[in-house]
Design a protein around this motif. Structure first.
Motif, short mmCIF file in Angstrom:
data_model
loop_
_atom_site.label_atom_id
_atom_site.label_comp_id
_atom_site.label_asym_id
_atom_site.label_seq_id
_atom_site.Cartn_x
_atom_site.Cartn_y
_atom_site.Cartn_z
N ALA A 47 0.75 -1.10 -0.48
CA ALA A 47 0.23 -0.04 0.36
C ALA A 47 1.04 1.38 -0.49
CB ALA A 47 -1.20 0.27 1.57
N GLU A 48 2.19 1.19 1.01
CA GLU A 48 2.68 2.48 0.86
C GLU A 48 3.51 3.18 -0.05
OE1 GLU A 48 5.14 -1.02 2.67
OE2 GLU A 48 3.10 -0.48 2.93
N VAL A 49 3.69 1.85 -1.52
CA VAL A 49 4.14 2.22 -2.38
C VAL A 49 3.33 1.79 -3.49
CG1 VAL A 49 6.04 0.57 -4.47
CG2 VAL A 49 6.83 0.26 -2.13
N SER A 50 2.19 1.89 -3.29
CA SER A 50 1.06 1.93 -4.28
C SER A 50 0.62 3.56 -4.11
CB SER A 50 0.23 1.07 -4.09
OG SER A 50 -1.13 1.84 -4.99
N ALA A 51 0.53 4.05 -2.52
CA ALA A 51 0.49 5.95 -2.33
C ALA A 51 1.97 6.36 -3.33
CB ALA A 51 -0.03 6.08 -1.51
N VAL A 52 2.88 6.38 -3.32
CA VAL A 52 4.25 6.46 -3.86
C VAL A 52 4.06 6.74 -5.23
CG1 VAL A 52 6.56 6.49 -4.01
CG2 VAL A 52 6.17 6.14 -1.35
N LEU A 53 3.63 5.57 -5.64
CA LEU A 53 3.44 5.30 -7.26
C LEU A 53 2.15 6.01 -7.99
CD1 LEU A 53 4.10 4.03 -9.82
CD2 LEU A 53 2.14 2.04 -9.11
N VAL A 54 1.08 6.18 -7.38
CA VAL A 54 0.18 7.52 -7.81
C VAL A 54 1.07 8.68 -7.52
CG1 VAL A 54 -2.38 7.71 -6.85
CG2 VAL A 54 -1.82 6.04 -6.40
N GLN A 55 1.39 8.88 -7.06
CA GLN A 55 1.50 10.47 -6.39
C GLN A 55 2.73 10.47 -7.52
OE1 GLN A 55 0.20 13.10 -5.29
NE2 GLN A 55 1.35 14.17 -6.06
N THR A 56 3.59 9.24 -7.85
CA THR A 56 5.00 9.86 -8.82
C THR A 56 4.48 9.79 -10.12
OG1 THR A 56 6.59 8.33 -7.61
CG2 THR A 56 7.40 8.81 -9.36
N LEU A 57 3.45 9.17 -10.66
CA LEU A 57 3.39 9.43 -12.26
C LEU A 57 2.17 10.27 -12.41
CD1 LEU A 57 1.52 6.05 -11.53
CD2 LEU A 57 3.71 6.49 -13.16
N ARG A 58 1.24 10.91 -11.08
CA ARG A 58 0.73 12.08 -11.38
C ARG A 58 1.46 13.58 -11.85
NH1 ARG A 58 -3.44 12.91 -6.83
NH2 ARG A 58 -4.76 11.91 -8.53
N THR A 59 3.00 13.52 -10.99
CA THR A 59 3.89 13.93 -11.01
C THR A 59 4.73 14.61 -12.57
OG1 THR A 59 4.48 14.16 -8.74
CG2 THR A 59 6.20 15.14 -9.99
N SER A 60 4.93 13.14 -12.54
CA SER A 60 5.60 12.93 -13.96
C SER A 60 4.84 13.10 -15.01
CB SER A 60 5.77 10.83 -14.02
OG SER A 60 6.62 10.87 -13.05
N LEU A 61 2.99 12.88 -15.26
CA LEU A 61 2.16 13.21 -16.10
C LEU A 61 2.39 14.54 -16.12
CD1 LEU A 61 -0.20 10.62 -16.24
CD2 LEU A 61 1.35 11.08 -17.82
N ASP A 62 2.17 15.25 -15.19
CA ASP A 62 2.15 16.67 -14.92
C ASP A 62 3.44 17.84 -15.76
OD1 ASP A 62 0.50 19.51 -14.10
OD2 ASP A 62 1.23 19.42 -12.44
N ALA A 63 4.40 16.94 -15.50
CA ALA A 63 5.50 18.03 -15.70
C ALA A 63 5.90 17.32 -17.14
CB ALA A 63 6.65 16.96 -14.88
N ILE A 64 5.13 16.62 -17.68
CA ILE A 64 5.34 16.38 -19.24
C ILE A 64 4.40 16.45 -20.43
CG2 ILE A 64 7.03 14.47 -19.29
CD1 ILE A 64 4.89 11.85 -20.20
N ARG A 65 3.17 17.31 -19.45
CA ARG A 65 1.95 16.97 -20.50
C ARG A 65 2.38 18.14 -21.60
NH1 ARG A 65 -2.30 15.72 -18.84
NH2 ARG A 65 -1.94 15.63 -17.07
N GLY A 66 3.15 18.85 -21.51
CA GLY A 66 3.32 20.23 -22.57
C GLY A 66 3.84 19.28 -23.38
N GLU A 67 4.55 18.19 -22.95
CA GLU A 67 5.42 18.11 -24.73
C GLU A 67 4.81 16.31 -25.35
OE1 GLU A 67 8.80 18.93 -24.70
OE2 GLU A 67 7.53 20.05 -22.88
N ALA A 68 4.71 15.88 -24.87
CA ALA A 68 3.84 14.63 -25.59
C ALA A 68 1.89 15.05 -26.76
CB ALA A 68 3.41 13.33 -24.52
#
Length: 171
Positions: free
Chosen positions: A144-165
């Motif tokens: 569960a703790e890894v899953s929570a970090v994964l959700v936030q990491t993926l959200r942050t990653s997608l937000d960071a590249i939103r204008g690039e893809a």
């Protein structure tokens, strides 16, 4: 940490192209592997229901739109990763199965609407529950703790590249 098949791929590239940055490849390969496992689990459930992935996507999109579960075909196409011709073919198959109906737009009568039938609502809900259950069965193996970090990491990653893809890839 335990080695996996991605480590073997990276080792091979380090020999063949030692100057190749490994982090992008490692990220992409691991996301692709995870996506493949989730897609396979989902496909198995959809096959049991007699649905393709594209049919599922249309049904789920219409169902999550809320009552009266209808959309213009163009709006539906823009929310999916399908061409307008592909969407038309899927809508035709779903109409033949009795899951959707085409209706004239009430405002002007010229435009068309695609609407879930009662049976379409039923199968859409069944398919979403089955697909989500299959995905949960795979992801429940992640602490569960890894899953929570994964959700936030993926959200942050997608937000960071939103204008690039390409925009349609990030919907």
């Amino acid at each position: 940490m335990k080695r996996d098949e991605v480590d073997d791929i990276l080792d091979a590239w380090r020999v063949e192209l030692p100057d190749l940055p490994s982090e992008p490849l490692e990220i992409v390969k691991r996301i692709a592997r995870l996506s493949g496992v989730l897609d396979a689990a989902t496909a198995d459930e959809l096959q049991l229901l007699g649905l393709t992935r594209a049919e599922y996507d249309v049904l789920a999109t219409l169902r999550r739109s809320g009552p009266p579960f209808r959309m213009r075909p163009g709006t539906l196409t823009s929310s999916l990763l399908l061409s307008s011709g592909g969407t038309s073919n899927v809508i035709r198959r779903l109409a033949e199965a009795g899951y959707v109906a085409r209706r004239a737009a009430e405002q002007d009568g010229r435009g068309a609407l695609v609407e879930l039938t009662d049976e379409g609502v039923r199968i859409a809900e069944k398919a979403v529950r089955a697909a989500t259950g299959a995905q949960a069965a795979v992801l429940d193996r992640i602490p569960a703790e890894v899953s929570a970090v994964l959700v936030q990491t993926l959200r942050t990653s997608l937000d960071a590249i939103r204008g690039e893809a390409p925009r349609r890839a990030l919907r």
